[in-house]
Design a protein around this motif. Sequence first.
Motif, PDB file in Angstrom:
ATOM      1  N   PRO A   1      96.347  83.816  46.123  1.00  0.00           N
ATOM      2  CA  PRO A   1      94.906  83.701  46.358  1.00  0.00           C
ATOM      3  C   PRO A   1      94.405  84.860  47.224  1.00  0.00           C
ATOM      4  O   PRO A   1      95.155  85.382  48.063  1.00  0.00           O
ATOM      5  N   LYS A   2      93.164  85.238  47.034  1.00  0.00           N
ATOM      6  CA  LYS A   2      92.596  86.401  47.748  1.00  0.00           C
ATOM      7  C   LYS A   2      92.813  86.334  49.251  1.00  0.00           C
ATOM      8  O   LYS A   2      93.107  87.342  49.874  1.00  0.00           O
ATOM      9  N   TYR A   3      92.644  85.158  49.840  1.00  0.00           N
ATOM     10  CA  TYR A   3      92.789  85.041  51.295  1.00  0.00           C
ATOM     11  C   TYR A   3      94.232  85.247  51.756  1.00  0.00           C
ATOM     12  O   TYR A   3      94.472  85.435  52.935  1.00  0.00           O
ATOM     13  N   GLU A   4      95.197  85.243  50.829  1.00  0.00           N
ATOM     14  CA  GLU A   4      96.600  85.493  51.196  1.00  0.00           C
ATOM     15  C   GLU A   4      97.061  86.908  50.856  1.00  0.00           C
ATOM     16  O   GLU A   4      98.137  87.319  51.255  1.00  0.00           O
TER      17      GLU A   4
ATOM     18  N   TYR B   1      96.268  89.756  52.003  1.00  0.00           N
ATOM     19  CA  TYR B   1      96.476  90.621  53.163  1.00  0.00           C
ATOM     20  C   TYR B   1      97.188  89.901  54.298  1.00  0.00           C
ATOM     21  O   TYR B   1      97.324  90.456  55.375  1.00  0.00           O
ATOM     22  N   GLU B   2      97.639  88.691  54.038  1.00  0.00           N
ATOM     23  CA  GLU B   2      98.417  87.936  55.022  1.00  0.00           C
ATOM     24  C   GLU B   2      99.847  87.846  54.506  1.00  0.00           C
ATOM     25  O   GLU B   2     100.597  88.801  54.607  1.00  0.00           O
TER      26      GLU B   2
ATOM     27  N   TYR C   1     102.251  77.721  47.438  1.00  0.00           N
ATOM     28  CA  TYR C   1     101.509  78.035  46.211  1.00  0.00           C
ATOM     29  C   TYR C   1     102.402  77.854  44.983  1.00  0.00           C
ATOM     30  O   TYR C   1     102.527  78.751  44.155  1.00  0.00           O
TER      31      TYR C   1
END
Length: 121
Positions: free
Chosen positions: A28-31, A33-34, A88
């Motif tokens: 997912p987009k929020y992951e 860069y994490e 995920y």
Amino acid sequence: MKSYNDLDIYQLSLDLFFKVHPASLLLPKYELYELGSQVRRSSDSVVSNIVEGYGRKRYKAEFIRFLVFSHASCLETKNHLFKINRLYSGVVPNIETFIEEYDILGAKIFTFIKYVEEHWK
């Protein structure tokens, strides 16, 4: 052995890097860069430390030091993949296979470290 390209651990780690990098972009987009960034960096670190260690092979202790870094990055990558799989499930195809392959790679790096410790001149 003429080059780090001749090392089985280099070939395996590079192959895994080229599989894991694009797979991490499926998160997912929020992951991206994490956790995605962490797994990309640790996967790259496995390969890069083998190359850098080989470049210092003239100094046995330095070679071993970078192989240990590579092994640690291998364990880190496996841990990131485990977390991705749990958080995920189903998002990254073949992730269980990646985890198994990093487990095999870790054992091979460990065995190579022992070889260098005992037989490198």
